[in-house]
Design a protein around this motif. Sequence first.
Motif, PDB file in Angstrom:
ATOM      1  N   ASP A 199       0.922  -1.273   0.064  1.00  0.00           N
ATOM      2  CA  ASP A 199       0.002   0.011   0.056  1.00  0.00           C
ATOM      3  C   ASP A 199       0.844   1.332  -0.189  1.00  0.00           C
ATOM      4  O   ASP A 199       0.496   2.303  -0.600  1.00  0.00           O
ATOM      5  CB  ASP A 199      -0.974   0.076   1.158  1.00  0.00           C
ATOM      6  CG  ASP A 199      -2.041  -0.995   1.064  1.00  0.00           C
ATOM      7  OD1 ASP A 199      -2.293  -1.531   0.140  1.00  0.00           O
ATOM      8  OD2 ASP A 199      -2.744  -1.389   2.288  1.00  0.00           O
ATOM      9  N   TYR A 201       3.354   2.195  -1.650  1.00  0.00           N
ATOM     10  CA  TYR A 201       3.761   2.523  -2.910  1.00  0.00           C
ATOM     11  C   TYR A 201       2.495   3.026  -3.696  1.00  0.00           C
ATOM     12  O   TYR A 201       2.833   3.731  -4.989  1.00  0.00           O
ATOM     13  CB  TYR A 201       4.288   1.550  -3.825  1.00  0.00           C
ATOM     14  CG  TYR A 201       5.677   1.217  -3.320  1.00  0.00           C
ATOM     15  CD1 TYR A 201       6.774   1.989  -3.517  1.00  0.00           C
ATOM     16  CD2 TYR A 201       6.079  -0.158  -2.402  1.00  0.00           C
ATOM     17  CE1 TYR A 201       8.161   1.471  -3.058  1.00  0.00           C
ATOM     18  CE2 TYR A 201       7.164  -0.593  -2.026  1.00  0.00           C
ATOM     19  CZ  TYR A 201       8.383   0.278  -2.521  1.00  0.00           C
ATOM     20  OH  TYR A 201       9.616   0.063  -1.937  1.00  0.00           O
ATOM     21  N   ALA A 202       1.329   2.902  -3.313  1.00  0.00           N
ATOM     22  CA  ALA A 202       0.176   3.382  -4.145  1.00  0.00           C
ATOM     23  C   ALA A 202       0.090   4.746  -4.701  1.00  0.00           C
ATOM     24  O   ALA A 202       0.071   4.743  -5.858  1.00  0.00           O
ATOM     25  CB  ALA A 202      -0.948   2.858  -3.373  1.00  0.00           C
ATOM     26  N   PRO A 203       0.504   5.890  -3.821  1.00  0.00           N
ATOM     27  CA  PRO A 203       0.464   7.074  -4.528  1.00  0.00           C
ATOM     28  C   PRO A 203       1.528   7.224  -5.703  1.00  0.00           C
ATOM     29  O   PRO A 203       1.291   7.678  -6.762  1.00  0.00           O
ATOM     30  CB  PRO A 203       0.901   8.013  -3.156  1.00  0.00           C
ATOM     31  CG  PRO A 203       0.513   7.306  -2.312  1.00  0.00           C
ATOM     32  CD  PRO A 203       0.564   5.803  -2.689  1.00  0.00           C
ATOM     33  N   VAL A 205       2.733   4.799  -7.603  1.00  0.00           N
ATOM     34  CA  VAL A 205       2.266   3.818  -8.670  1.00  0.00           C
ATOM     35  C   VAL A 205       1.274   4.774  -9.493  1.00  0.00           C
ATOM     36  O   VAL A 205       1.304   4.976 -10.786  1.00  0.00           O
ATOM     37  CB  VAL A 205       1.711   2.688  -8.220  1.00  0.00           C
ATOM     38  CG1 VAL A 205       1.192   1.973  -9.465  1.00  0.00           C
ATOM     39  CG2 VAL A 205       2.944   1.792  -7.580  1.00  0.00           C
ATOM     40  N   ALA A 206       0.344   5.511  -8.933  1.00  0.00           N
ATOM     41  CA  ALA A 206      -0.591   6.150  -9.582  1.00  0.00           C
ATOM     42  C   ALA A 206      -0.212   7.139 -10.389  1.00  0.00           C
ATOM     43  O   ALA A 206      -0.719   7.431 -11.443  1.00  0.00           O
ATOM     44  CB  ALA A 206      -1.851   6.695  -8.559  1.00  0.00           C
ATOM     45  N   GLY A 207       0.836   7.946  -9.728  1.00  0.00           N
ATOM     46  CA  GLY A 207       1.575   9.184 -10.597  1.00  0.00           C
ATOM     47  C   GLY A 207       2.165   8.543 -11.685  1.00  0.00           C
ATOM     48  O   GLY A 207       2.179   9.072 -12.976  1.00  0.00           O
ATOM     49  N   ASN A 209       1.861   5.470 -13.416  1.00  0.00           N
ATOM     50  CA  ASN A 209       0.855   5.104 -14.419  1.00  0.00           C
ATOM     51  C   ASN A 209       0.075   6.254 -15.348  1.00  0.00           C
ATOM     52  O   ASN A 209       0.093   6.289 -16.274  1.00  0.00           O
ATOM     53  CB  ASN A 209      -0.145   4.359 -13.679  1.00  0.00           C
ATOM     54  CG  ASN A 209       0.316   3.114 -13.365  1.00  0.00           C
ATOM     55  OD1 ASN A 209       1.308   2.505 -13.778  1.00  0.00           O
ATOM     56  ND2 ASN A 209      -0.197   2.261 -12.385  1.00  0.00           N
ATOM     57  N   GLU A 210       0.061   7.285 -14.587  1.00  0.00           N
ATOM     58  CA  GLU A 210      -0.471   8.712 -15.334  1.00  0.00           C
ATOM     59  C   GLU A 210       0.420   9.283 -16.203  1.00  0.00           C
ATOM     60  O   GLU A 210      -0.028   9.564 -17.458  1.00  0.00           O
ATOM     61  CB  GLU A 210      -0.844   9.723 -14.207  1.00  0.00           C
ATOM     62  CG  GLU A 210      -1.456  10.822 -14.946  1.00  0.00           C
ATOM     63  CD  GLU A 210      -2.048  11.857 -13.971  1.00  0.00           C
ATOM     64  OE1 GLU A 210      -2.416  13.210 -14.176  1.00  0.00           O
ATOM     65  OE2 GLU A 210      -1.987  11.711 -12.609  1.00  0.00           O
TER      66      GLU A 210
END
Length: 276
Positions: A199, A201-203, A205-207, A209-210
Amino acid sequence: MKKTVLITGSSTGFGKAAAKRFASEGWNVVATMRSPGAETELVDRDDVLVTRLDVSDRESIAQAISAGIGRFGRIDALINNAGYGLHGIFEETPRAKVQEQFDVNVFGVMDVTRAMLPHFREQKGGVIVNISSGAGVFTLPMLSLYCASKFALEGFSEALSYELASQNIVVKIVEPGGVTSTRFGDRSGAEAAQNAAIDAYAPFVAGANELFAGLRGQRLASSEEVAEVIFRATSDGTNQLRYVATHDITPMIEARRQTSEAEYIAFMRSQFLPRS
């Protein structure tokens, strides 16, 4: 006498496009793949031998080379194309998958090359083209293992080129970037989906991926365009080592190779690190 090329990973993408390109130029082609029984497009040509080769299976490597020589008399060029890319956070990736990444992208290339070299030395010449990536020049987050394998391939290829020049064997590196008409990313995405997510790393990873989504929106090359560069590298008669195969990675390669270390790292961090 017609020349003959052996290509690994010929079932899809660059490998299949290259097999078609060489055949169209009058070459004999040994089109190798892990599951030749599934191939339908290349099997009916007299100048193409479709045969099994799994780069992780040394016996299959030896058998494919022997079959190619048996069918066409000799092999003049080797295209080490087979490979795949792990995608995801390093800490989330099991060690077994790390090993598999190197078994295919690095040790597989080494094993195929080692098996081919006695034939090239016997005929006093040959060309080896290793398919690298922009990720063998610059790095991207969530591709640390793929980048590591391609950096290893680049170092191996460059050093090997000096050794094999003494045997009249030329080594080339082709560096593609984003390509539309390939299923290369399918396995990568499937592998990443199996990893347990952390969890924290989630922020990030989201950035990331964008940003990757934006990069994928750029104009990408086709497998056929990359195959044209592979053919040129194989047949141009020069000792040029590296060929950039797609335009989308040119800015990143220039940043890596033509700016200072500090400028390059600052640029990369500005792209991927969280902004405070």
